[in-house]
Design an enzyme around this catalytic site. Sequence first.
Site, PDB file in Angstrom:
ATOM      1  N   ASP A  46       0.876  -1.170   0.000  1.00  0.00           N
ATOM      2  CA  ASP A  46       0.000   0.000   0.000  1.00  0.00           C
ATOM      3  C   ASP A  46       0.914   1.221   0.000  1.00  0.00           C
ATOM      4  OD1 ASP A  46      -1.663   2.132   0.534  1.00  0.00           O
ATOM      5  OD2 ASP A  46      -2.582   1.262   2.322  1.00  0.00           O
ATOM      6  N   VAL A  47       0.972   1.930  -1.121  1.00  0.00           N
ATOM      7  CA  VAL A  47       1.947   3.020  -1.244  1.00  0.00           C
ATOM      8  C   VAL A  47       1.636   4.189  -0.327  1.00  0.00           C
ATOM      9  CG1 VAL A  47       2.574   2.409  -3.610  1.00  0.00           C
ATOM     10  CG2 VAL A  47       0.752   4.093  -3.204  1.00  0.00           C
ATOM     11  N   ASN A  86       4.068   4.607 -10.498  1.00  0.00           N
ATOM     12  CA  ASN A  86       2.891   4.497 -11.343  1.00  0.00           C
ATOM     13  C   ASN A  86       1.572   4.362 -10.589  1.00  0.00           C
ATOM     14  OD1 ASN A  86       1.351   3.565 -13.872  1.00  0.00           O
ATOM     15  ND2 ASN A  86       1.279   1.725 -12.581  1.00  0.00           N
ATOM     16  N   TYR A 109      -8.191  14.442  -8.941  1.00  0.00           N
ATOM     17  CA  TYR A 109      -7.206  13.807  -9.813  1.00  0.00           C
ATOM     18  C   TYR A 109      -6.321  14.858 -10.486  1.00  0.00           C
ATOM     19  CZ  TYR A 109      -5.369  10.692 -13.447  1.00  0.00           C
ATOM     20  OH  TYR A 109      -4.535   9.956 -14.275  1.00  0.00           O
ATOM     21  N   LYS A 168      -2.239  15.413 -10.081  1.00  0.00           N
ATOM     22  CA  LYS A 168      -1.354  15.226 -11.227  1.00  0.00           C
ATOM     23  C   LYS A 168      -0.568  16.506 -11.545  1.00  0.00           C
ATOM     24  CE  LYS A 168      -1.980  10.900 -11.947  1.00  0.00           C
ATOM     25  NZ  LYS A 168      -0.840   9.959 -11.756  1.00  0.00           N
TER      26      LYS A 168
END
Length: 251
Positions: free
Chosen positions: A60-61, A87, A156, A160
């Site tokens: 789990d990043v 990613n 999102y 980003k």
Amino acid sequence: MDAVRRIAVVTGAGSGIGRSVALALAEAGWSLALAGRRAGALEETAALAAGAETLCVPTDVTSPDEVAALFGAVRDRYGRVDVLFNNAGTFAGGGTPVEDLAHETWRQAVDVNLTGAFLCAQAAFRQMKEQSPQGGRIINNGSISAHVPRPHSVAYTATKHAMTGLTKSLSLEGRPYRIACGQIDIGNAATEMTERMQAGILQANGTLAPEPVMDAADVARTVVHMASLPLEANVQFATVMATTMPYIGRG
């Protein structure tokens, strides 16, 4: 790369872009550490990369401890990291107008897309700085949304855009240690996340319209090229997109 044996860590490796990149790196002769939430999906990627040396580490990043365990496992198995393909990501909140977006959904997007990317980059940076030969490369998965938003995608899009700042900062801080950092901004690769685009997706003028997609393998070849450059060269930013998607002129 300085090392004869090239080691790549791929996050979000259980599906989509991550799986495509992992398979392309395997075909190019890289040894892989595959990270993602689902152990079964990672094992499927490893099986598809038959012939390559792989290490599957469910991760789990968003968890500093799990990210530390991932890079500890990579160090124990391979002794070094040459490339991180950063990613893992989520489209949490996609399709929700800004006034209706729940705080929890905003946090989920920030935790995965930004904090998770930072934690993995930080761990890779530390390893690349300490290892001998020193150095390595971090490739961040940005997005067309790092440049322009879609309707109802505030979480999102914000994360980003922040990824671009992360990439630039890592590039600057990595210079003294032979650590290069670049970003690939991807538009409409055919994955599970983009299936809805072919059925019709909200456009800036309020209409629904299908959008063209491209094969994720085309993205993967670009990542392999970026990964394979000598550390004296860097692709700082690359945009790979379906040729006729509504990006140029969006909005």
